[in-house]
Motif scaffolding. Sequence first.
Motif: not given
Length: 382
Positions: A323-337, A346-356
Motif C-alpha cells: 500500500g501507500k504506507s508499510s502498514t496499509t497494504p491491500t488484504v484479501h479476507a478469507f475467514l470471517g470474524p 474479499i479485498a479490504r482497504d487496511t487504511s480504513k479503521d474497520l480493517y486496520l
Amino acid sequence: MFDQRRISLADIAIGEPLPWDVYGEGNRLLLKRGQVIVSMRQAESLLSRGLFIHADEQEKGAQPKQEQRAGAKAEQPSALRFINLATKRLERVLYNFASEENVQAKVLEVVKALGYAGTVNADVCLAAMLLNQGSSSYAVRHGVDSALLARQVARAMNKTEREVEDIMAACLTMNIGMLRQQDQFQARTEPLGPKDAELVRNHPAESVRMLRQAGIDRPDWLEFVLLHHELDNIQPSVEGGIREIPQNAKIVSLADRYTASVTTRKYKKTLLPAMALRDVFMKNGTPSDPTLAAYFVKELTTYPPGSLVKLQSGEVGVVTRRGKSSTTPTVHAFLGPRGAPLSYPIARDTSKDLYLIRGAIPGDAAALCFSLQQLWGSDAAL
C-alpha cells in the motif's frame, strides 16, 4: 557460418509474433518470423530443445504484419509460472552440476526468466517466498527466493543491469557447495551439530571453487558468493588479500538471511516477516547497514505480500498488494470474524479503521485453502 545467439524464456512474448526466425541444433529452422507462441507450455517445450537466432536477424527485429497474429489466442503472462519454470531449470542445472555444460549461460537464462516475472508482478514474486514453498526442494527454492528479493532491492537502488545479473546469479549459486547437505538438513528436527556448522562456515569458498571449475568467469558473481555469509567491512577477496565488502555482496547476504528466516525449516524457528526484518537488519538496536536496511524495509514493508494477517474486523486474510504506507497494504479476507470461511476472497482497504491490521499470524495458525490465482488472477496462474 552464422553468428548465433541462444534465446531464453525472457526473449519470448507469449501471444506476440516472433520478430525473427528461430533455429534449433544444427542450424535447423524451427519457427519462422511472424509465428506466434500461444502458451507457456509450448515455449517451455521449445526451449528444452535449445533455440537460437541469427545475430543479423536480431538487428533487424522487423515487426510482422498485424494479420499474422490473427486467430492466435494469447495466454496472459504469469509471474508465478515464470518463477516455477525458472526454478525447474535451475534445479536441473544444480543437481547435475558436475556434468552440466554451459553453466554460466544457463544460470543467466534463469536470471532473465526471474527478471521477467518481476516485471509481470513484483508482489507475486514477494508472495511466492511465503506461499510457494512446495515448488522445489528448499535448497533450490531458497536461491530463487533470495534472487527475487535481491533483484527488487537492487533495482530500487538503480543498480546497472550487469550488477543486477551478478547479484541474482550469486543468489542462485551461493549454496552449490552444500546443496545436497542443505536438503538433508530439512529432515532434521534438532539444531545443527559442530560438523554441520563447519560445513556451513566453509561452503562459500567451496561454492566458488565449484563455480570456477564449471567455467564461471565473472569476478563479481564469484566475489558475491564468497562473501554472502559476511557483513563485516573487511574480508578476504577472490583474488587474495583483503578488501572492503562491496554493497552488492551485502545485498546477496541480506536477501539470503531474510528469506531463510521467513521460510519453513524444521531445525530452526520460522520468523514472521516483521520479526525477520528486525533479526536480520538490527544489531544492538541499530541497523548493521542503515542504507541497505532502509531499502529492504521499503521494498518488503511491515506486511509483505503473502503475509497472513488478522484485521480489526476479526477477519483473517492474505496481503496481496503493498500500500501507500508499510502498514496499509491491500488484504484479501478469507475467514470471517467468527472463523467461518468466506464464500470468496474479499479485498479490504487496511487504511480504513474497520480493517486496520491487528498483526501478522503464522501460516499454520489459520486453515486457509486457496490458490495464488484466486488472489492475483492471471499473474499467478499455473
